[in-house]
Design a protein around this motif. Sequence first.
Motif, PDB file in Angstrom:
ATOM      1  N   LYS A  28       0.835  -1.208   0.000  1.00  0.00           N
ATOM      2  CA  LYS A  28       0.000   0.000   0.000  1.00  0.00           C
ATOM      3  C   LYS A  28       0.864   1.248   0.000  1.00  0.00           C
ATOM      4  CE  LYS A  28      -3.557  -2.500   2.509  1.00  0.00           C
ATOM      5  NZ  LYS A  28      -4.096  -2.752   3.847  1.00  0.00           N
ATOM      6  N   ALA A  29       1.704   1.380  -1.036  1.00  0.00           N
ATOM      7  CA  ALA A  29       2.567   2.555  -1.166  1.00  0.00           C
ATOM      8  C   ALA A  29       2.162   3.320  -2.417  1.00  0.00           C
ATOM      9  CB  ALA A  29       4.024   2.129  -1.265  1.00  0.00           C
ATOM     10  N   GLY A  30       2.427   4.611  -2.423  1.00  0.00           N
ATOM     11  CA  GLY A  30       2.045   5.440  -3.567  1.00  0.00           C
ATOM     12  C   GLY A  30       3.077   5.444  -4.680  1.00  0.00           C
ATOM     13  N   ASN A  31       4.287   4.975  -4.375  1.00  0.00           N
ATOM     14  CA  ASN A  31       5.379   5.045  -5.349  1.00  0.00           C
ATOM     15  C   ASN A  31       6.195   3.769  -5.303  1.00  0.00           C
ATOM     16  OD1 ASN A  31       5.287   8.198  -5.899  1.00  0.00           O
ATOM     17  ND2 ASN A  31       5.125   7.886  -3.684  1.00  0.00           N
ATOM     18  N   PHE A  32       6.648   3.347  -6.487  1.00  0.00           N
ATOM     19  CA  PHE A  32       7.505   2.170  -6.587  1.00  0.00           C
ATOM     20  C   PHE A  32       8.743   2.531  -7.403  1.00  0.00           C
ATOM     21  CE2 PHE A  32       3.390   0.603  -5.493  1.00  0.00           C
ATOM     22  CZ  PHE A  32       3.646  -0.486  -4.665  1.00  0.00           C
ATOM     23  N   TYR A  33       9.906   2.192  -6.857  1.00  0.00           N
ATOM     24  CA  TYR A  33      11.186   2.491  -7.504  1.00  0.00           C
ATOM     25  C   TYR A  33      11.778   1.146  -7.940  1.00  0.00           C
ATOM     26  CZ  TYR A  33      10.421   6.915  -5.111  1.00  0.00           C
ATOM     27  OH  TYR A  33       9.869   8.093  -4.664  1.00  0.00           O
ATOM     28  N   ILE A  34      11.716   0.867  -9.244  1.00  0.00           N
ATOM     29  CA  ILE A  34      11.972  -0.484  -9.735  1.00  0.00           C
ATOM     30  C   ILE A  34      13.215  -0.535 -10.621  1.00  0.00           C
ATOM     31  CG2 ILE A  34      11.005  -2.372 -11.122  1.00  0.00           C
ATOM     32  CD1 ILE A  34       8.232  -1.431 -10.256  1.00  0.00           C
ATOM     33  N   ALA A  35      14.209  -1.331 -10.213  1.00  0.00           N
ATOM     34  CA  ALA A  35      15.408  -1.521 -11.039  1.00  0.00           C
ATOM     35  C   ALA A  35      14.995  -2.117 -12.375  1.00  0.00           C
ATOM     36  CB  ALA A  35      16.378  -2.452 -10.315  1.00  0.00           C
ATOM     37  N   LEU A  36      15.404  -1.468 -13.471  1.00  0.00           N
ATOM     38  CA  LEU A  36      15.004  -1.935 -14.804  1.00  0.00           C
ATOM     39  C   LEU A  36      16.154  -1.869 -15.813  1.00  0.00           C
ATOM     40  CD1 LEU A  36      12.667  -2.871 -16.665  1.00  0.00           C
ATOM     41  CD2 LEU A  36      12.141  -0.460 -17.079  1.00  0.00           C
ATOM     42  N   LYS A  94       0.523  -4.990 -16.652  1.00  0.00           N
ATOM     43  CA  LYS A  94      -0.550  -5.921 -16.291  1.00  0.00           C
ATOM     44  C   LYS A  94      -1.001  -5.738 -14.838  1.00  0.00           C
ATOM     45  CE  LYS A  94      -1.633 -10.813 -16.535  1.00  0.00           C
ATOM     46  NZ  LYS A  94      -1.023 -12.108 -16.336  1.00  0.00           N
ATOM     47  N   HIS A  95      -0.056  -5.433 -13.952  1.00  0.00           N
ATOM     48  CA  HIS A  95      -0.383  -5.422 -12.519  1.00  0.00           C
ATOM     49  C   HIS A  95      -0.455  -4.030 -11.901  1.00  0.00           C
ATOM     50  CE1 HIS A  95      -0.175  -9.801 -12.166  1.00  0.00           C
ATOM     51  NE2 HIS A  95       0.793  -9.719 -13.060  1.00  0.00           N
ATOM     52  N   LEU A  96      -0.212  -3.014 -12.716  1.00  0.00           N
ATOM     53  CA  LEU A  96      -0.214  -1.638 -12.223  1.00  0.00           C
ATOM     54  C   LEU A  96      -1.613  -1.231 -11.732  1.00  0.00           C
ATOM     55  CD1 LEU A  96       1.281   1.072 -11.944  1.00  0.00           C
ATOM     56  CD2 LEU A  96       0.708   1.549 -14.328  1.00  0.00           C
ATOM     57  N   ARG A  97      -1.643  -0.583 -10.568  1.00  0.00           N
ATOM     58  CA  ARG A  97      -2.924  -0.103 -10.045  1.00  0.00           C
ATOM     59  C   ARG A  97      -2.976   1.411 -10.158  1.00  0.00           C
ATOM     60  NH1 ARG A  97      -3.793  -3.916  -4.661  1.00  0.00           N
ATOM     61  NH2 ARG A  97      -2.797  -5.745  -5.547  1.00  0.00           N
ATOM     62  N   ALA A  98      -4.193   1.947 -10.084  1.00  0.00           N
ATOM     63  CA  ALA A  98      -4.358   3.397 -10.148  1.00  0.00           C
ATOM     64  C   ALA A  98      -3.690   4.048  -8.933  1.00  0.00           C
ATOM     65  CB  ALA A  98      -5.840   3.742 -10.178  1.00  0.00           C
ATOM     66  N   ASP A  99      -3.409   5.315  -9.018  1.00  0.00           N
ATOM     67  CA  ASP A  99      -2.839   6.073  -7.891  1.00  0.00           C
ATOM     68  C   ASP A  99      -1.452   5.586  -7.471  1.00  0.00           C
ATOM     69  OD1 ASP A  99      -5.089   7.615  -7.792  1.00  0.00           O
ATOM     70  OD2 ASP A  99      -6.087   6.297  -6.363  1.00  0.00           O
ATOM     71  N   ARG A 100      -0.750   4.947  -8.356  1.00  0.00           N
ATOM     72  CA  ARG A 100       0.618   4.524  -8.040  1.00  0.00           C
ATOM     73  C   ARG A 100       1.532   5.146  -9.080  1.00  0.00           C
ATOM     74  NH1 ARG A 100      -0.120  -0.572  -5.409  1.00  0.00           N
ATOM     75  NH2 ARG A 100      -1.745  -0.149  -3.892  1.00  0.00           N
ATOM     76  N   ARG A 101       2.676   5.651  -8.637  1.00  0.00           N
ATOM     77  CA  ARG A 101       3.652   6.098  -9.629  1.00  0.00           C
ATOM     78  C   ARG A 101       4.812   5.105  -9.659  1.00  0.00           C
ATOM     79  NH1 ARG A 101       4.520  10.802 -12.611  1.00  0.00           N
ATOM     80  NH2 ARG A 101       3.133  12.103 -11.366  1.00  0.00           N
ATOM     81  N   ILE A 102       5.221   4.771 -10.889  1.00  0.00           N
ATOM     82  CA  ILE A 102       6.307   3.814 -11.084  1.00  0.00           C
ATOM     83  C   ILE A 102       7.537   4.567 -11.558  1.00  0.00           C
ATOM     84  CG2 ILE A 102       7.051   1.714 -12.258  1.00  0.00           C
ATOM     85  CD1 ILE A 102       4.547   1.294 -10.563  1.00  0.00           C
TER      86      ILE A 102
END
Length: 358
Positions: free
Chosen positions: A249-257, A272-280
Motif C-alpha cells: 500500500k505505497a504510492g510510489n515504486f522504484y523499480i530496477a530496470l 498488467k499489474h499496475l494499479r491506479a494512484d501509483r507512480r512507477i
Amino acid sequence: MPAPITIPTEPIGSIPRPLDLIERVAKGGSEDPSLAPLYDDAVRDTIARLEAAGSPVVTDGEQRKYHNFATYCVHGLANTAPDGFTIPFADGHTRRLPRLTRGPFRYGHYADRYLDVAMRYAHVPVKQAVISPSALSLMYPAQGVRDYPRERFIDDLLREHETEIRRCLKKGAHKVQVDFTEGRLAVKVDSSGHLLNSFIDLNNLALSRFSPEERRRIGVHTCPGNDRDSTHSAEVDYAELLPSLFALKAGNFYIALAGEPDRRHVLEIIRKHLRADRRIFVGVIAPIDPRIETPEEVRDRVLEASEYIPLEQLGTTDDCGFSPFFDDTSTSRDTAFAKIQARVRGTAMAAELIGARQ
Ligand SMILES: [Zn+2]
C-alpha cells in the motif's frame, strides 16, 4: 502551445563516500567524534554535486549511514551480535545483518537525523530512504529470544518503523522510500513465495498505519542488490515478484530496470499489474555498469517505458543506490554524478519529445 510535460526523476539514495572518509573510518571507527567535519563536508559536497547535475530531488547520499542502508538504525546497539542473517552475493562475497540477542527491540536512532543535516544544505526537495520492517525482521533469530516472543518483537519493530517514517514526513521529506531489496532475494531463498508474501504482509501492516495522503509520499524500492558491482538475486524473474510487490500500500515504486536483460518483458508485467494512484519510477541507469549512459540512451529507455506506463504514473530513477554499503569503492563519485546527470538530462529530453507529440 501545450503546457510543458515534466517526468519526475529521483535518486535512490546512496552515493560513494569520499575515499579519505572511508580510510578514516577504517582506522578510527565510524563514531569517532573527530570525523564530524568530514561527514558534514561529504553531505554538503554530495548535495552540491547532485544539484549541479540538475537533480530536482536530492538525498544526503547516505554519507552518514554507517555501515549500510539496512542497519544504520540499530548500529552499535548492545543487544545485538554480528552473526545474523547472511546475504550471499553472486560473486561469492557476503554481508551479514546483526542478530537480536535480547529484547526489547528499539532503534538506536531514526533516519530523520540525516534529513536534518541534508535540509540545511539543499536548495531543492530532499527525499529520505529508510529500511523496511521485513529486512529488520531477519534480525530475530529462528530459535527465538528468551522472554521476548516474536509477536512482541514485531509490535516493537512496526512501532519503530512507523515512528521513523512519521518523523521524516513531519520534517518535510519530499518522499520517504522504504528499501525492500530483500523482496527479490526472498523469492530466491524460498521459491514457494511464502517468505515473500510474509514480507509483503508485514510491510503492509506498517503502511496501513498511514493515510492515503501520507502514502502518496511513501515509496518502496526493489532491486536485485548492489554491492561491489555484484547482485544477490538478479536471476529471479520479476514475474515472481511484481504481482505481490504491487499489493504493497505505497504510492510510489522504484523499480530496477536498466540492468534487466529483457526490459520489455518487465514492462509488460508492470502494465498488467499496475494499479491506479501509483507512480512507477523505472530505473534508467545501472549503477552496477561502469560505463556512463548517454542522455540519448536514457531518453530512449523513458520512451520505451512510456509505451507501457501512463505518463501521469511514470517517473525515472537509478536501478539502486550507488554504494548501499559504506566501504564499497567499486564506483567513483565522479562516475555516480555523471550517471545521474545523464538520467536527469535524458528524462527531460523524453518529456520534451512526448510533450511535442501531444
Ligand atoms: Zn537497491
